[in-house]
Write an enzyme that holds these catalytic residues in place. Structure first.
Site, PDB file in Angstrom:
ATOM      1  CD  GLU A   1      20.519   4.566  -5.190  1.00  0.00           C
ATOM      2  OE1 GLU A   1      20.765   3.531  -4.561  1.00  0.00           O
ATOM      3  OE2 GLU A   1      20.048   5.586  -4.675  1.00  0.00           O
TER       4      GLU A   1
ATOM      5  CB  THR B   1      16.035   6.622  -6.669  1.00  0.00           C
ATOM      6  OG1 THR B   1      16.037   7.743  -7.543  1.00  0.00           O
ATOM      7  CG2 THR B   1      17.446   6.310  -6.219  1.00  0.00           C
ATOM      8  CE1 TYR B   2       7.815   4.359  -8.481  1.00  0.00           C
ATOM      9  CE2 TYR B   2       7.048   5.039  -6.318  1.00  0.00           C
ATOM     10  CZ  TYR B   2       6.792   4.636  -7.618  1.00  0.00           C
ATOM     11  OH  TYR B   2       5.492   4.512  -8.053  1.00  0.00           O
TER      12      TYR B   2
ATOM     13  NE  ARG C   1       8.696   5.301   6.373  1.00  0.00           N
ATOM     14  CZ  ARG C   1       9.005   5.996   7.447  1.00  0.00           C
ATOM     15  NH1 ARG C   1       8.560   5.601   8.628  1.00  0.00           N
ATOM     16  NH2 ARG C   1       9.774   7.062   7.363  1.00  0.00           N
ATOM     17  N   GLY C   2      10.033   4.888   2.159  1.00  0.00           N
ATOM     18  CA  GLY C   2      10.034   6.241   1.609  1.00  0.00           C
ATOM     19  C   GLY C   2       9.891   7.277   2.706  1.00  0.00           C
TER      20      GLY C   2
ATOM     21  CB  ALA D   1      10.580  -1.059   4.269  1.00  0.00           C
TER      22      ALA D   1
ATOM     23  CG  HIS E   1      15.412   5.396   9.463  1.00  0.00           C
ATOM     24  ND1 HIS E   1      14.559   6.340   9.988  1.00  0.00           N
ATOM     25  CD2 HIS E   1      15.249   5.443   8.131  1.00  0.00           C
ATOM     26  CE1 HIS E   1      13.904   6.924   8.997  1.00  0.00           C
ATOM     27  NE2 HIS E   1      14.304   6.398   7.863  1.00  0.00           N
TER      28      HIS E   1
ATOM     29  CG  ASP F   1      17.992   1.019  12.808  1.00  0.00           C
ATOM     30  OD1 ASP F   1      17.351   1.964  12.322  1.00  0.00           O
ATOM     31  OD2 ASP F   1      18.829   0.356  12.178  1.00  0.00           O
TER      32      ASP F   1
ATOM     33  CD  GLN G   1      21.563   7.345   4.526  1.00  0.00           C
ATOM     34  OE1 GLN G   1      21.277   7.464   3.353  1.00  0.00           O
ATOM     35  NE2 GLN G   1      20.860   7.871   5.491  1.00  0.00           N
TER      36      GLN G   1
HETATM   37  P1  FAD Z   1      11.507   1.132   7.171  1.00  0.00           P
HETATM   38  O1  FAD Z   1      12.355  -0.077   7.111  1.00  0.00           O
HETATM   39  O2  FAD Z   1      10.028   0.942   7.217  1.00  0.00           O
HETATM   40  O3  FAD Z   1      11.998   1.951   8.464  1.00  0.00           O
HETATM   41  C1  FAD Z   1      11.601   3.293   8.710  1.00  0.00           C
HETATM   42  C2  FAD Z   1      11.609   3.556  10.220  1.00  0.00           C
HETATM   43  O4  FAD Z   1      10.557   2.807  10.838  1.00  0.00           O
HETATM   44  C3  FAD Z   1      12.892   3.073  10.921  1.00  0.00           C
HETATM   45  O5  FAD Z   1      13.149   3.924  11.988  1.00  0.00           O
HETATM   46  C4  FAD Z   1      12.518   1.691  11.409  1.00  0.00           C
HETATM   47  O6  FAD Z   1      13.311   1.257  12.486  1.00  0.00           O
HETATM   48  C5  FAD Z   1      11.069   1.894  11.798  1.00  0.00           C
HETATM   49  N1  FAD Z   1      10.250   0.672  11.702  1.00  0.00           N
HETATM   50  C6  FAD Z   1      10.315  -0.279  10.738  1.00  0.00           C
HETATM   51  N2  FAD Z   1       9.404  -1.243  10.958  1.00  0.00           N
HETATM   52  C7  FAD Z   1       8.731  -0.885  12.099  1.00  0.00           C
HETATM   53  C8  FAD Z   1       7.667  -1.461  12.850  1.00  0.00           C
HETATM   54  N3  FAD Z   1       7.107  -2.623  12.480  1.00  0.00           N
HETATM   55  N4  FAD Z   1       7.232  -0.801  13.933  1.00  0.00           N
HETATM   56  C9  FAD Z   1       7.788   0.373  14.332  1.00  0.00           C
HETATM   57  N5  FAD Z   1       8.811   0.969  13.671  1.00  0.00           N
HETATM   58  C10 FAD Z   1       9.278   0.342  12.555  1.00  0.00           C
HETATM   59  N6  FAD Z   1      13.574   7.007  -0.747  1.00  0.00           N
HETATM   60  C11 FAD Z   1      12.802   7.270  -1.825  1.00  0.00           C
HETATM   61  O7  FAD Z   1      11.836   8.028  -1.717  1.00  0.00           O
HETATM   62  N7  FAD Z   1      13.051   6.688  -3.041  1.00  0.00           N
HETATM   63  C12 FAD Z   1      14.077   5.828  -3.230  1.00  0.00           C
HETATM   64  O8  FAD Z   1      14.296   5.317  -4.336  1.00  0.00           O
HETATM   65  C13 FAD Z   1      14.936   5.547  -2.119  1.00  0.00           C
HETATM   66  N8  FAD Z   1      15.995   4.707  -2.245  1.00  0.00           N
HETATM   67  C14 FAD Z   1      16.777   4.422  -1.164  1.00  0.00           C
HETATM   68  C15 FAD Z   1      17.829   3.515  -1.312  1.00  0.00           C
HETATM   69  C16 FAD Z   1      18.653   3.203  -0.239  1.00  0.00           C
HETATM   70  C17 FAD Z   1      19.786   2.222  -0.439  1.00  0.00           C
HETATM   71  C18 FAD Z   1      18.433   3.829   1.025  1.00  0.00           C
HETATM   72  C19 FAD Z   1      19.335   3.529   2.182  1.00  0.00           C
HETATM   73  C20 FAD Z   1      17.369   4.728   1.182  1.00  0.00           C
HETATM   74  C21 FAD Z   1      16.523   5.030   0.114  1.00  0.00           C
HETATM   75  N9  FAD Z   1      15.446   5.905   0.231  1.00  0.00           N
HETATM   76  C22 FAD Z   1      14.653   6.171  -0.859  1.00  0.00           C
HETATM   77  C23 FAD Z   1      15.163   6.569   1.509  1.00  0.00           C
HETATM   78  C24 FAD Z   1      14.172   5.756   2.393  1.00  0.00           C
HETATM   79  O9  FAD Z   1      12.943   5.646   1.753  1.00  0.00           O
HETATM   80  C25 FAD Z   1      14.034   6.499   3.716  1.00  0.00           C
HETATM   81  O10 FAD Z   1      15.239   6.452   4.431  1.00  0.00           O
HETATM   82  C26 FAD Z   1      12.874   6.090   4.604  1.00  0.00           C
HETATM   83  O11 FAD Z   1      12.750   7.039   5.672  1.00  0.00           O
HETATM   84  C27 FAD Z   1      13.044   4.737   5.268  1.00  0.00           C
HETATM   85  O12 FAD Z   1      12.806   3.745   4.422  1.00  0.00           O
HETATM   86  P2  FAD Z   1      12.991   2.216   4.896  1.00  0.00           P
HETATM   87  O13 FAD Z   1      12.671   1.395   3.736  1.00  0.00           O
HETATM   88  O14 FAD Z   1      14.276   1.992   5.583  1.00  0.00           O
HETATM   89  O15 FAD Z   1      11.804   2.127   6.004  1.00  0.00           O
END
Ligand code: FAD
Length: 298
Positions: free
Chosen positions: A18, A49-50, A108-109, A130, A154, A163, A181
């Site tokens: 990455e 990464t974004y 989601r970010g 996400a 998370h 989660d 992570q």
């Molecule tokens: P989600 O899957 O949407 O989860 C976020 C939170 O919401 C969790 O607590 C989840 O349980 C909860 N949730 C999910 N769906 C629901 C629902 N329907 N109802 C209620 N709660 C819900 N960040 C960046 O800005 N740029 C990047 O390039 C980047 N790359 C990453 C790469 C990896 C491998 C990892 C592990 C993280 C990365 N991140 C990046 C960080 C990431 O964007 C953050 O950790 C963010 O807070 C969560 O993103 P997610 O996609 O897991 O979100």
């Protein structure tokens, strides 16, 4: 279309790397040096990464496109829902498709700014989770979509159960693999995989690896990511605080041992957080005997 899933299905072991979008031309040169050093080892894919906004995002798009056009590597473009309307997200996904980038890591970010605990606020015409971005990307065409996974859950999740349920929702929405992570224990990976499979989310999960070579750095990572402190590693690094060489030795040895355990436990690959440098990754791969990776199928 070549997908991450195809790459992981070929005989392994596999690794991926990455990168983050460079801030300036000097950083961009460092990045390209790392890319060219890792390229001959045939990583399964390289992801970019974004950024949180503006020019960093443009650089992500440019770098990912350039990797697709000028290297033999398979690029995966990270994309987040932060500050984007659905129309803008469609546009970014379309720009990737137009330059042949069909592998997207849908996230989601985090809210912009320094506070890792700040409240998440969706763009008024944007997406909330996400899983929505996974569904949007899949609806726009032939894309392979990956998602994030959190061995310690998370930091904003209420409990492990919810989660896991929301992780399974991302898979149900069309994600076909996940990257974790950065983790510090192979057992945490095994537990995550087992509970995901039990929840019906049976996709390849790639453990995120980053050798951590000083006590201060470890604590900073823990603070930013909200993970549990890995007691054994923390104690060892604390004991040599201030001695950079000893810290490096401990951090590298810990990472190598954990990678061996991960592969023995059936991890489909190892995903390295490189910080745009190749040295530590090459050293771990060398110790694992993975610097002669077998030819990939496609
Ligand atoms: P989600 O899957 O949407 O989860 C976020 C939170 O919401 C969790 O607590 C989840 O349980 C909860 N949730 C999910 N769906 C629901 C629902 N329907 N109802 C209620 N709660 C819900 N960040 C960046 O800005 N740029 C990047 O390039 C980047 N790359 C990453 C790469 C990896 C491998 C990892 C592990 C993280 C990365 N991140 C990046 C960080 C990431 O964007 C953050 O950790 C963010 O807070 C969560 O993103 P997610 O996609 O897991 O979100």
């Amino acid at each position: 279309m070549v997908t991450v899933r195809d790459r992981l299905a070929a005989p392994g072991p596999h690794f991926s790397v990455e990168f983050f979008p460079p801030r300036d031309d000097a950083e961009e040169s460092t990045l390209w040096l790392a890319i060219r050093k890792l390229e001959p080892l045939r990583p399964a894919f390289v992801s970019v990464t974004y950024g949180a906004g503006g020019s960093r995002r443009d650089r992500t798009i440019r770098i990912t496109e350039r990797i697709a056009a000028e290297t033999t590597l398979l690029p995966v473009a990270h994309l987040t829902a932060v500050g984007h309307s659905v129309a803008e997200l469609r546009h970014v996904i379309g720009s990737y498709a137009s330059v042949g980038v069909r592998n997207i890591l849908a996230l989601r970010g985090d809210p912009p700014g320094e506070d890792p605990g700040a409240e998440w606020i969706a763009h008024p015409q944007g997406l909330n989770h996400a899983s929505d971005l996974v569904a949007l990307t899949r609806s726009l065409g032939d894309f392979s979509v990956g998602v994030a996974a959190f061995p310690d859950m998370h930091p904003r999740s209420r409990d492990l159960e919810s989660d896991t349920r929301y992780f399974a929702q991302k898979v149900a929405a069309g994600a076909d693999y996940a990257i974790t992570q950065m983790l510090f224990s192979a057992q945490d990976f095994v537990d995550l995989r087992d509970r995901s499979v039990a929840a019906g989310a049976d996709v390849p999960i790639l453990p995120g690896i980053m050798p951590v070579t000083s006590y201060g750095r470890l604590m900073r990572i823990i603070e930013l990511s909200g993970q549990r402190v890995p007691e054994d590693l923390a104690e060892q690094l604390l004991a040599v605080k201030g001695d950079a060489a000893a810290g490096r030795e401990i951090g590298m040895a810990h990472a190598i041992r954990m990678c061996e355990q991960l592969l023995a436990a059936g991890a489909p690959g190892l995903h390295f957080y490189t910080f745009n440098r190749s040295k530590a990754t090459l050293e771990v791969l060398g110790a694992l005997g993975m610097t002669q990776v077998p030819a990939l199928q496609s």
